[in-house]
Scaffold this active site. Structure first.
Site, PDB file in Angstrom:
ATOM      1  N   HIS A  10       0.831  -1.199   0.000  1.00  7.94           N
ATOM      2  CA  HIS A  10       0.000   0.000   0.000  1.00  7.94           C
ATOM      3  C   HIS A  10       0.871   1.257   0.000  1.00  7.94           C
ATOM      4  CE1 HIS A  10      -3.032   2.718   2.215  1.00  7.94           C
ATOM      5  NE2 HIS A  10      -3.485   2.528   0.988  1.00  7.94           N
ATOM      6  N   HIS A  52      -0.698  10.952  -1.882  1.00  2.62           N
ATOM      7  CA  HIS A  52      -1.996  10.524  -1.349  1.00  2.62           C
ATOM      8  C   HIS A  52      -2.888  11.715  -1.042  1.00  2.62           C
ATOM      9  CE1 HIS A  52      -4.904   9.455   1.781  1.00  2.62           C
ATOM     10  NE2 HIS A  52      -5.004   8.323   1.112  1.00  2.62           N
TER      11      HIS A  52
END
Ligand code: G3P
Ligand code: MG
Length: 239
Positions: A10, A52
């Site tokens: 991730h 992100h």
């Protein structure tokens, strides 16, 4: 027993190296992973970069949003010091460079598009242009929490594998899956039930779950039919 094929690094390997950086991706490869996930956004001058948050403060020494800055400025940012002194000077990578690196490393990719509001379509257009122009890894899946972005990818690159990200699983999932010709749903692990993956599998769909850093929980999800889990700490799940 979990296998590397059931794990997706991730944001690279977000607990072990600064997220969405080349260092994290290279670490994921050294850990023996097959798949990584990264988040992609568009700069002011149209360069796709890995990040992100829409805001830069948490993981870089810049302020404001990715969208407010040109690549020349983003390229100078320190995206590693926040994580640890060893990573001081780590840069925000461009998506094109990351795709090339993953291809060279033999890593498969999940590219999650994170468009700022009103940029759902132009961010997808930039990703589609890029994917058409460079050599791709053997496997590459595009996803987004934005339905408009997934719809744009469906229109622009219909043959390319697509997943819809979801925090809540919608009642009209069949209709959405059909109209966007989805391959998969990427859902919050907290909403996975034992029935979810078998139900979707009957409709020809794969389920992947985020973000799982506990080995027993990951094993339970896999036992329930989840294909793979996004994890920040792959060694903990493989131990
Ligand atoms: O691709 C989905 C996964 O990354 C979960 O979302 O917020 O960590 O990008 P997020
Ligand atoms: Mg993501």
């Amino acid at each position: 027993m979990l296998t590397p094929a059931q794990l997706i690094g991730h944001r690279g390997a977000a607990l072990l190296a600064p997220e969405n950086t080349m260092a994290g991706i290279e670490l994921a490869a050294r850990l023996g992973l097959q798949w990584i996930e990264i988040d992609a956004q568009l700069s002011r001058d149209g360069v796709l970069v890995l990040m992100h948050d829409h805001e830069l403060e948490r993981t870089t020494d810049l302020t404001g949003t990715v969208r407010e800055h040109d690549w020349a400025t983003l390229a100078q940012a320190d995206a590693g010091s926040w994580f640890g002194a060893d990573y001081s000077g780590t840069r925000i990578p461009r998506l094109d460079a990351v795709i090339e690196r993953c291809r060279a490393l033999g890593l498969y990719m999940h590219i999650e598009i994170k468009p700022l509001d009103v940029h759902e379509t132009d961010t997808a257009e930039a990703v589609a242009d890029l994917l058409r122009s460079i050599a791709l890894p053997e496997a590459l899946v595009i996803s987004s929490f934005s339905g408009d972005t997934v719809a744009a990818m469906h229109r622009l690159l219909p043959e390319h594998p697509r997943a819809q990200g979801a925090e809540h699983f919608p009642e009209n999932w069949r209709e959405i899956s059909r109209s966007l010709e989805l391959d998969a749903w990427h859902v919050d692990a907290d909403i996975v039930t034992p029935e979810l993956a078998p139900m979707l599998r009957e409709a020809g769909l794969t389920v992947r779950a985020w973000t799982v850093n506990d080995r027993a929980r990951a094993q339970q999800l896999i036992d329930w039919g989840v294909e793979s889990v996004f994890t920040d700490d792959p060694p903990r799940l493989l131990r």
